[in-house]
Design an enzyme around this catalytic site. Structure first.
Site, mmCIF file in Angstrom:
data_model
loop_
_atom_site.group_PDB
_atom_site.id
_atom_site.type_symbol
_atom_site.label_atom_id
_atom_site.label_comp_id
_atom_site.label_asym_id
_atom_site.label_seq_id
_atom_site.Cartn_x
_atom_site.Cartn_y
_atom_site.Cartn_z
ATOM 1 N N CYS A 35 1.264 6.868 -2.478
ATOM 2 C CA CYS A 35 0.018 7.642 -2.371
ATOM 3 C C CYS A 35 -0.259 8.115 -0.952
ATOM 4 C CB CYS A 35 -1.157 6.814 -2.869
ATOM 5 S SG CYS A 35 -1.432 5.327 -1.882
ATOM 6 N N ASP A 37 -1.677 6.348 1.392
ATOM 7 C CA ASP A 37 -2.792 5.634 2.008
ATOM 8 C C ASP A 37 -2.270 4.667 3.066
ATOM 9 O OD1 ASP A 37 -4.398 7.007 0.342
ATOM 10 O OD2 ASP A 37 -4.935 5.329 -0.950
ATOM 11 N N CYS A 60 -8.059 5.287 -0.608
ATOM 12 C CA CYS A 60 -8.921 5.362 -1.790
ATOM 13 C C CYS A 60 -10.036 4.310 -1.709
ATOM 14 C CB CYS A 60 -8.066 5.113 -3.028
ATOM 15 S SG CYS A 60 -7.383 3.445 -3.045
ATOM 16 N N CYS A 104 -3.404 -1.079 -4.892
ATOM 17 C CA CYS A 104 -4.217 -0.806 -3.700
ATOM 18 C C CYS A 104 -4.520 -2.074 -2.904
ATOM 19 C CB CYS A 104 -5.522 -0.131 -4.086
ATOM 20 S SG CYS A 104 -5.270 1.380 -5.050
#
Ligand code: FES
Length: 124
Positions: A35, A37, A60, A104
Protein backbone atom coordinates in the site's frame (compact mmCIF):
# COMPACT_ATOMS: atom_id res chain seq x y z
CA UNK A 1 -15.16 4.55 9.34
CA UNK A 2 -18.03 2.59 10.88
CA UNK A 3 -16.15 -0.68 10.33
CA UNK A 4 -13.51 0.47 12.81
CA UNK A 5 -13.66 0.00 16.58
CA UNK A 6 -14.16 2.93 18.96
CA UNK A 7 -10.50 2.65 19.95
CA UNK A 8 -9.32 2.95 16.34
CA UNK A 9 -11.51 5.98 15.77
CA UNK A 10 -10.41 7.59 19.05
CA UNK A 11 -6.69 7.21 18.26
CA UNK A 12 -7.16 8.24 14.62
CA UNK A 13 -9.01 11.41 15.58
CA UNK A 14 -6.78 12.23 18.57
CA UNK A 15 -3.38 10.66 17.91
CA UNK A 16 -0.99 10.52 20.88
CA UNK A 17 2.80 11.06 20.76
CA UNK A 18 2.92 11.95 17.07
CA UNK A 19 5.81 14.06 15.84
CA UNK A 20 9.58 14.28 15.56
CA UNK A 21 11.88 13.54 18.49
CA UNK A 22 15.17 15.39 18.90
CA UNK A 23 18.16 13.03 18.93
CA UNK A 24 16.29 9.76 19.56
CA UNK A 25 18.19 6.90 21.18
CA UNK A 26 16.88 4.53 18.52
CA UNK A 27 14.76 4.83 15.41
CA UNK A 28 13.25 2.59 12.80
CA UNK A 29 11.22 3.03 9.65
CA UNK A 30 9.00 0.50 7.91
CA UNK A 31 7.18 0.81 4.63
CA UNK A 32 4.45 -1.52 3.47
CA UNK A 33 5.42 -2.39 -0.10
CA UNK A 34 1.83 -3.17 -1.07
CA UNK A 35 0.00 0.00 0.00
CA UNK A 36 3.01 2.31 0.37
CA UNK A 37 2.10 3.37 3.91
CA UNK A 38 5.08 4.22 6.09
CA UNK A 39 5.85 4.53 9.79
CA UNK A 40 8.86 5.91 11.60
CA UNK A 41 9.37 5.17 15.30
CA UNK A 42 11.68 7.22 17.53
CA UNK A 43 12.54 6.07 21.04
CA UNK A 44 13.87 7.66 24.21
CA UNK A 45 15.40 4.86 26.25
CA UNK A 46 16.85 4.94 29.74
CA UNK A 47 18.02 2.13 32.01
CA UNK A 48 16.66 -0.52 29.68
CA UNK A 49 13.18 0.95 29.51
CA UNK A 50 11.27 2.97 26.94
CA UNK A 51 10.69 6.41 28.40
CA UNK A 52 8.91 7.74 25.34
CA UNK A 53 7.95 6.61 21.85
CA UNK A 54 7.14 9.15 19.16
CA UNK A 55 6.15 8.38 15.61
CA UNK A 56 5.54 9.77 12.16
CA UNK A 57 3.12 7.74 10.08
CA UNK A 58 1.87 8.38 6.60
CA UNK A 59 -0.94 5.97 6.09
CA UNK A 60 -4.47 4.73 6.56
CA UNK A 61 -6.60 5.24 9.72
CA UNK A 62 -5.59 1.87 11.26
CA UNK A 63 -1.90 2.68 10.64
CA UNK A 64 -2.32 5.99 12.49
CA UNK A 65 -4.37 4.37 15.26
CA UNK A 66 -1.94 1.49 15.82
CA UNK A 67 0.97 3.96 15.92
CA UNK A 68 -0.78 6.05 18.57
CA UNK A 69 -1.98 3.07 20.64
CA UNK A 70 1.43 1.42 20.60
CA UNK A 71 3.19 4.62 21.67
CA UNK A 72 0.98 4.79 24.76
CA UNK A 73 1.34 1.13 25.62
CA UNK A 74 5.11 0.78 25.52
CA UNK A 75 5.90 3.72 27.79
CA UNK A 76 7.79 2.27 30.76
CA UNK A 77 8.20 -1.17 29.19
CA UNK A 78 11.54 -2.97 29.09
CA UNK A 79 13.08 -3.44 25.67
CA UNK A 80 12.35 -7.15 25.89
CA UNK A 81 8.69 -6.53 26.65
CA UNK A 82 8.42 -4.13 23.71
CA UNK A 83 10.12 -6.58 21.36
CA UNK A 84 7.61 -9.24 22.33
CA UNK A 85 4.66 -7.03 21.29
CA UNK A 86 3.13 -8.78 18.29
CA UNK A 87 1.06 -7.38 15.45
CA UNK A 88 -1.78 -9.63 16.67
CA UNK A 89 -1.62 -8.11 20.16
CA UNK A 90 -1.70 -4.62 18.66
CA UNK A 91 -4.69 -5.45 16.47
CA UNK A 92 -6.46 -6.94 19.49
CA UNK A 93 -5.52 -3.94 21.66
CA UNK A 94 -7.22 -1.48 19.34
CA UNK A 95 -10.38 -3.54 19.31
CA UNK A 96 -9.76 -5.58 16.18
CA UNK A 97 -9.42 -4.63 12.52
CA UNK A 98 -11.46 -5.47 9.43
CA UNK A 99 -10.01 -8.48 7.61
CA UNK A 100 -8.54 -6.44 4.77
CA UNK A 101 -6.84 -4.10 7.27
CA UNK A 102 -5.21 -6.65 9.57
CA UNK A 103 -1.87 -6.06 7.85
CA UNK A 104 -1.93 -2.43 9.02
CA UNK A 105 -0.84 -3.46 12.53
CA UNK A 106 2.42 -4.77 11.06
CA UNK A 107 3.95 -1.30 10.68
CA UNK A 108 3.91 -0.46 14.40
CA UNK A 109 5.17 -3.88 15.53
CA UNK A 110 7.99 -3.97 13.00
CA UNK A 111 9.09 -0.34 13.26
CA UNK A 112 9.27 -0.65 17.05
CA UNK A 113 11.51 -3.73 16.81
CA UNK A 114 13.78 -2.02 14.27
CA UNK A 115 14.10 1.05 16.52
CA UNK A 116 15.11 -1.16 19.46
CA UNK A 117 17.68 -2.97 17.31
CA UNK A 118 18.98 0.43 16.15
CA UNK A 119 19.38 1.47 19.82
CA UNK A 120 21.31 -1.71 20.61
CA UNK A 121 23.55 -1.26 17.57
CA UNK A 122 24.34 2.33 18.54
CA UNK A 123 25.39 1.22 22.02
CA UNK A 124 27.92 -1.31 20.72
FE1 FES B 1 -1.42 0.32 4.33
FE2 FES B 1 -3.16 0.28 6.26
S1 FES B 1 -3.58 0.26 4.13
S2 FES B 1 -1.00 0.17 6.43
Amino acid sequence: MSTYSKTVIKHFEHPQNAGEMDTPDGEGTVRNPVCGDQMQVMLRISEGRIKRMQWLTRGCPPAIATSSWTSEQVEGWTLEEAEALTREAIAEGIGGLPKDKVHCSVLAADALKIAITDYRNRKQ
